[in-house]
Design an enzyme around this catalytic site. Structure first.
Site, PDB file in Angstrom:
ATOM      1  N   ARG A   1       0.746  -0.856   0.547  1.00  0.00           N
ATOM      2  CA  ARG A   1       0.027  -0.054  -0.046  1.00  0.00           C
ATOM      3  C   ARG A   1       1.024   1.507   0.007  1.00  0.00           C
ATOM      4  O   ARG A   1       2.351   1.160   0.365  1.00  0.00           O
ATOM      5  CB  ARG A   1      -0.600   0.124   0.896  1.00  0.00           C
ATOM      6  CG  ARG A   1      -1.643  -1.401   1.191  1.00  0.00           C
ATOM      7  CD  ARG A   1      -2.477  -1.052   2.067  1.00  0.00           C
ATOM      8  NE  ARG A   1      -1.972  -2.070   4.243  1.00  0.00           N
ATOM      9  CZ  ARG A   1      -1.598  -2.543   4.763  1.00  0.00           C
ATOM     10  NH1 ARG A   1      -3.508  -1.268   4.986  1.00  0.00           N
ATOM     11  NH2 ARG A   1      -1.480  -3.073   5.869  1.00  0.00           N
TER      12      ARG A   1
ATOM     13  N   LYS B   1       2.617   1.905   7.245  1.00  0.00           N
ATOM     14  CA  LYS B   1       2.407   0.866   8.705  1.00  0.00           C
ATOM     15  C   LYS B   1       3.840   1.669   9.768  1.00  0.00           C
ATOM     16  O   LYS B   1       4.164   2.970   9.102  1.00  0.00           O
ATOM     17  CB  LYS B   1       2.555  -0.790   8.013  1.00  0.00           C
ATOM     18  CG  LYS B   1       1.433  -1.673   7.753  1.00  0.00           C
ATOM     19  CD  LYS B   1       0.730  -1.925   8.497  1.00  0.00           C
ATOM     20  CE  LYS B   1       1.162  -2.101  10.065  1.00  0.00           C
ATOM     21  NZ  LYS B   1      -0.190  -2.551  10.560  1.00  0.00           N
TER      22      LYS B   1
ATOM     23  N   TYR C   1      -1.161   4.234  10.853  1.00  0.00           N
ATOM     24  CA  TYR C   1      -0.923   2.906  11.708  1.00  0.00           C
ATOM     25  C   TYR C   1       0.334   2.572  12.504  1.00  0.00           C
ATOM     26  O   TYR C   1       1.020   2.802  12.041  1.00  0.00           O
ATOM     27  CB  TYR C   1      -1.670   1.504  10.815  1.00  0.00           C
ATOM     28  CG  TYR C   1      -3.015   1.389  10.064  1.00  0.00           C
ATOM     29  CD1 TYR C   1      -4.025   1.934  10.815  1.00  0.00           C
ATOM     30  CD2 TYR C   1      -2.676   1.401   8.610  1.00  0.00           C
ATOM     31  CE1 TYR C   1      -5.276   1.833  10.029  1.00  0.00           C
ATOM     32  CE2 TYR C   1      -4.491   1.481   8.026  1.00  0.00           C
ATOM     33  CZ  TYR C   1      -4.670   2.095   9.010  1.00  0.00           C
ATOM     34  OH  TYR C   1      -6.587   2.030   8.249  1.00  0.00           O
TER      35      TYR C   1
ATOM     36  N   HIS D   1      -0.374   1.181  16.315  1.00  0.00           N
ATOM     37  CA  HIS D   1      -1.380   0.125  17.379  1.00  0.00           C
ATOM     38  C   HIS D   1       0.291  -0.199  18.050  1.00  0.00           C
ATOM     39  O   HIS D   1       0.358  -1.289  18.207  1.00  0.00           O
ATOM     40  CB  HIS D   1      -1.292  -1.479  16.144  1.00  0.00           C
ATOM     41  CG  HIS D   1      -2.201  -1.510  15.471  1.00  0.00           C
ATOM     42  ND1 HIS D   1      -3.370  -1.417  14.991  1.00  0.00           N
ATOM     43  CD2 HIS D   1      -2.389  -0.949  13.728  1.00  0.00           C
ATOM     44  CE1 HIS D   1      -3.575  -1.144  14.361  1.00  0.00           C
ATOM     45  NE2 HIS D   1      -3.226  -0.913  13.383  1.00  0.00           N
TER      46      HIS D   1
ATOM     47  N   GLU E   1      -5.891   4.566  13.668  1.00  0.00           N
ATOM     48  CA  GLU E   1      -6.531   3.295  14.569  1.00  0.00           C
ATOM     49  C   GLU E   1      -7.140   4.100  15.412  1.00  0.00           C
ATOM     50  O   GLU E   1      -8.275   3.324  15.281  1.00  0.00           O
ATOM     51  CB  GLU E   1      -6.102   2.083  14.447  1.00  0.00           C
ATOM     52  CG  GLU E   1      -5.357   2.220  15.939  1.00  0.00           C
ATOM     53  CD  GLU E   1      -3.858   1.961  15.580  1.00  0.00           C
ATOM     54  OE1 GLU E   1      -3.555   2.773  14.248  1.00  0.00           O
ATOM     55  OE2 GLU E   1      -2.771   2.391  16.292  1.00  0.00           O
TER      56      GLU E   1
ATOM     57  N   ASP F   1      -2.665  -7.213  15.281  1.00  0.00           N
ATOM     58  CA  ASP F   1      -1.628  -6.299  15.006  1.00  0.00           C
ATOM     59  C   ASP F   1      -2.161  -5.760  16.645  1.00  0.00           C
ATOM     60  O   ASP F   1      -0.805  -4.544  16.944  1.00  0.00           O
ATOM     61  CB  ASP F   1      -2.192  -4.907  13.918  1.00  0.00           C
ATOM     62  CG  ASP F   1      -3.725  -5.480  13.824  1.00  0.00           C
ATOM     63  OD1 ASP F   1      -4.930  -5.482  14.938  1.00  0.00           O
ATOM     64  OD2 ASP F   1      -4.084  -3.956  13.452  1.00  0.00           O
TER      65      ASP F   1
HETATM   66  N1  LIG Z   1      -4.238  -8.090  10.185  1.00  0.00           N
HETATM   67  C1  LIG Z   1      -4.638  -6.922   9.653  1.00  0.00           C
HETATM   68  O1  LIG Z   1      -3.932  -6.780   8.887  1.00  0.00           O
HETATM   69  C2  LIG Z   1      -6.047  -6.489   9.965  1.00  0.00           C
HETATM   70  C3  LIG Z   1      -6.564  -4.979   8.944  1.00  0.00           C
HETATM   71  C4  LIG Z   1      -7.655  -5.020  10.028  1.00  0.00           C
HETATM   72  C5  LIG Z   1      -7.523  -4.812  11.031  1.00  0.00           C
HETATM   73  N2  LIG Z   1      -7.187  -5.276  11.159  1.00  0.00           N
HETATM   74  C6  LIG Z   1      -7.571  -5.515  13.620  1.00  0.00           C
HETATM   75  O2  LIG Z   1      -8.795  -6.438  13.287  1.00  0.00           O
HETATM   76  C7  LIG Z   1      -9.237  -5.829  14.294  1.00  0.00           C
HETATM   77  C8  LIG Z   1     -11.208  -6.111  14.242  1.00  0.00           C
HETATM   78  O3  LIG Z   1     -11.325  -4.736  13.592  1.00  0.00           O
HETATM   79  P1  LIG Z   1     -12.932  -4.165  13.375  1.00  0.00           P
HETATM   80  O4  LIG Z   1     -12.218  -2.896  12.640  1.00  0.00           O
HETATM   81  O5  LIG Z   1     -13.089  -5.334  13.510  1.00  0.00           O
HETATM   82  O6  LIG Z   1     -12.864  -3.937  14.812  1.00  0.00           O
HETATM   83  P2  LIG Z   1     -14.624  -3.778  15.649  1.00  0.00           P
HETATM   84  O7  LIG Z   1     -14.449  -2.246  16.389  1.00  0.00           O
HETATM   85  O8  LIG Z   1     -15.360  -2.996  14.193  1.00  0.00           O
HETATM   86  O9  LIG Z   1     -15.017  -4.869  15.839  1.00  0.00           O
HETATM   87  C9  LIG Z   1     -14.604  -5.759  16.872  1.00  0.00           C
HETATM   88  C10 LIG Z   1     -15.431  -6.692  17.526  1.00  0.00           C
HETATM   89  O10 LIG Z   1     -14.831  -7.407  18.596  1.00  0.00           O
HETATM   90  C11 LIG Z   1     -16.276  -7.522  18.659  1.00  0.00           C
HETATM   91  N3  LIG Z   1     -15.366  -8.013  20.641  1.00  0.00           N
HETATM   92  C12 LIG Z   1     -14.628  -7.381  21.736  1.00  0.00           C
HETATM   93  N4  LIG Z   1     -14.065  -7.949  22.844  1.00  0.00           N
HETATM   94  C13 LIG Z   1     -15.218  -9.460  22.045  1.00  0.00           C
HETATM   95  C14 LIG Z   1     -14.795 -11.094  22.801  1.00  0.00           C
HETATM   96  N5  LIG Z   1     -14.023 -10.933  23.787  1.00  0.00           N
HETATM   97  N6  LIG Z   1     -15.817 -11.888  22.507  1.00  0.00           N
HETATM   98  C15 LIG Z   1     -16.295 -11.600  21.231  1.00  0.00           C
HETATM   99  N7  LIG Z   1     -16.613 -10.053  21.079  1.00  0.00           N
HETATM  100  C16 LIG Z   1     -15.377  -8.869  21.244  1.00  0.00           C
HETATM  101  C17 LIG Z   1     -17.161  -6.126  19.046  1.00  0.00           C
HETATM  102  O11 LIG Z   1     -18.043  -5.925  20.437  1.00  0.00           O
HETATM  103  C18 LIG Z   1     -16.606  -5.358  18.015  1.00  0.00           C
HETATM  104  O12 LIG Z   1     -18.293  -6.418  17.750  1.00  0.00           O
HETATM  105  C19 LIG Z   1      -8.189  -5.011  14.899  1.00  0.00           C
HETATM  106  O13 LIG Z   1      -7.411  -5.494  15.982  1.00  0.00           O
HETATM  107  C20 LIG Z   1      -7.493  -4.438  13.830  1.00  0.00           C
HETATM  108  O14 LIG Z   1      -6.604  -4.281  14.328  1.00  0.00           O
HETATM  109  C21 LIG Z   1      -5.973  -6.178  11.154  1.00  0.00           C
END
Ligand SMILES: NC(=O)c1ccc[n+]([C@@H]2O[C@H](COP(=O)([O-])OP(=O)(O)OC[C@H]3O[C@@H](n4cnc5c(N)ncnc54)[C@H](O)[C@@H]3O)[C@@H](O)[C@H]2O)c1
Length: 361
Positions: free
Chosen positions: A15, A75, A94, A96, A118, A270
């Site tokens: 990206r 990143k 980002y 994190h 974020e 992340d």
């Molecule tokens: N690896 C990657 O490349 C990448 C890319 C984008 C986002 N992410 C990460 O993905 C993760 C999720 O992001 P998002 O935008 O979907 O967040 P979000 O806030 O939209 O959704 C997270 C959900 O988790 C739920 N939650 C919290 N604690 C919980 C538990 N104990 N059990 C079940 N559900 C629970 C919340 O209620 C919420 O609905 C974040 O850590 C984000 O940084 C990673």
């Protein structure tokens, strides 16, 4: 203001945080833009396009870091970049930090004004700069998982959609937010059996209403997680507590109960990951086997589709970047509470409570 765009350094990152079109907008608002040579190539933008949009091209990253007032990235800076950061510089990317102790120390030492994509908040309390990448990671997690389940790759050999007369694969999604909802959409699309667990009943109600019984929604608690994960062919971790380190929702014991060759994609890596057996991987070596289960934990999944991700990211960052250019950093932060919520470090202090708590500051 001089905006600097160094080439991304994380393994496999494709990206770029600024398209030529965003560059043109910033220049029209009065900014100077300095882009490192070839920084946009992996997303399909060449240097000539940036020049045409009003940018200058730098041959080295150090020139960009040295001259810029504001560094725009995708990143977080890697250790090789810590020494390039300029005292008091603004960094918009980002971060994190809850899972980045060394980076946090480096940002504090250099008194960087670190605005983390974020934790920038929308008017409705949402996270508009995290959302598009979560959607992409969520969508990709199903094709990643489906691929990793293939027999030749050490997977269990389950086809997620099955065929008539066979049982489809079971996708279990923990967290039904932005990424989780897009996991569900793709999993339903390929014909898998889908279970989604969340703590927030409103998320479960919305998914139930949308899929009308096609998806099982369950409250996230240890008993439900234990029961569902033991039967999962593909487990997706998608939880988030904004800014904080991800909670461990699946224990090692529960991972051990999965069928051999089943797969885990922990999108939440992340923020440290939400599965006890998870550790970060990279695009170069995206998986490892533990207890016979395939683990995938790449922290920059959207880099797999650099073009779409760049468009999704920059359309979200554009209004905030425009604000920073037009008003100047201090006025923009004073006038926009949502943007100010993105400030994680400033003047040698951590300014995001969840990050401070996660790192024990
Ligand atoms: N690896 C990657 O490349 C990448 C890319 C984008 C986002 N992410 C990460 O993905 C993760 C999720 O992001 P998002 O935008 O979907 O967040 P979000 O806030 O939209 O959704 C997270 C959900 O988790 C739920 N939650 C919290 N604690 C919980 C538990 N104990 N059990 C079940 N559900 C629970 C919340 O209620 C919420 O609905 C974040 O850590 C984000 O940084 C990673």
């Amino acid at each position: 203001m001089l905006i600097g765009v160094p080439q991304e350094t994380k393994i496999g990152e494709t990206r770029v945080p600024m398209t030529p079109s965003l560059c043109r907008r910033c220049v029209s608002l009065g900014a100077d833009v300095l882009v490192e040579k070839s920084a946009g190539l992996s997303a399909g933008f060449n240097d000539a396009e940036y020049r045409k949009a009003g940018a200058s091209i730098a041959t080295t990253a150090s020139k960009v870091w040295k001259e810029a007032d504001l560094i725009l990235k995708v990143k977080e800076p890697l250790p090789t970049e810590y020494s390039l950061m300029k005292e008091g510089q603004t960094l918009f990317t980002y971060l994190h930090l809850a899972a980045g102790r060394e980076l946090t120390k480096a940002l504090l030492k250099k008194r960087i004004l670190g605005i983390a994509y974020e934790t920038v908040e929308g008017m409705d309390g949402s996270y508009p700069l995290l959302k598009p990448m979560s959607q992409i990671a969520g969508r990709l997690s199903i094709q990643i998982g489906a691929y990793r389940l293939q027999s030749q790759l050490g997977g269990s050999g389950v086809l997620l959609g099955g065929i008539p007369g066979t049982m489809p694969g079971h996708v279990v999604v923990i967290g039904g937010g932005n990424s989780g909802a897009h996991v569900v959409q793709m999993a339903v699309g390929v014909g898998a059996r889908v279970t989604v667990l969340d703590l927030d009943m409103r998320k479960l109600e919305a998914l139930d209403a949308e899929y009308r019984g096609r998806v099982v929604t369950l409250m996230s608690n240890p008993a439900n997680i234990e029961h569902e994960v033991a039967d999962a062919d593909l487990l997706i971790g998608a939880v988030l507590i904004p800014g904080a380190r991800a909670p461990t929702v699946v224990s090692r014991k529960v991972v051990k109960s999965m069928r051999p060759g089943s797969a885990i994609v922990d999108i939440a890596i992340d923020q440290g990951g939400c599965i006890e057996t998870i550790r970060p991987t990279s695009h170069e070596k995206p998986t490892y086997l533990e207890h016979g289960i395939v683990h995938y934990a790449v922290p920059n999944i959207p880099a797999l589709v650099g073009r779409t991700s760049t468009m999704g990211l920059t359309q979200a960052t554009e209004p905030y970047l425009a604000m920073l250019v037009e008003r100047g950093v201090e006025k923009a932060l004073a006038e926009n509470k949502g943007l100010a919520a993105g400030v994680n470090t400033r003047d040698g202090h951590i300014t995001c409570a969840a990050v401070a708590k996660a790192l024990g500051y």
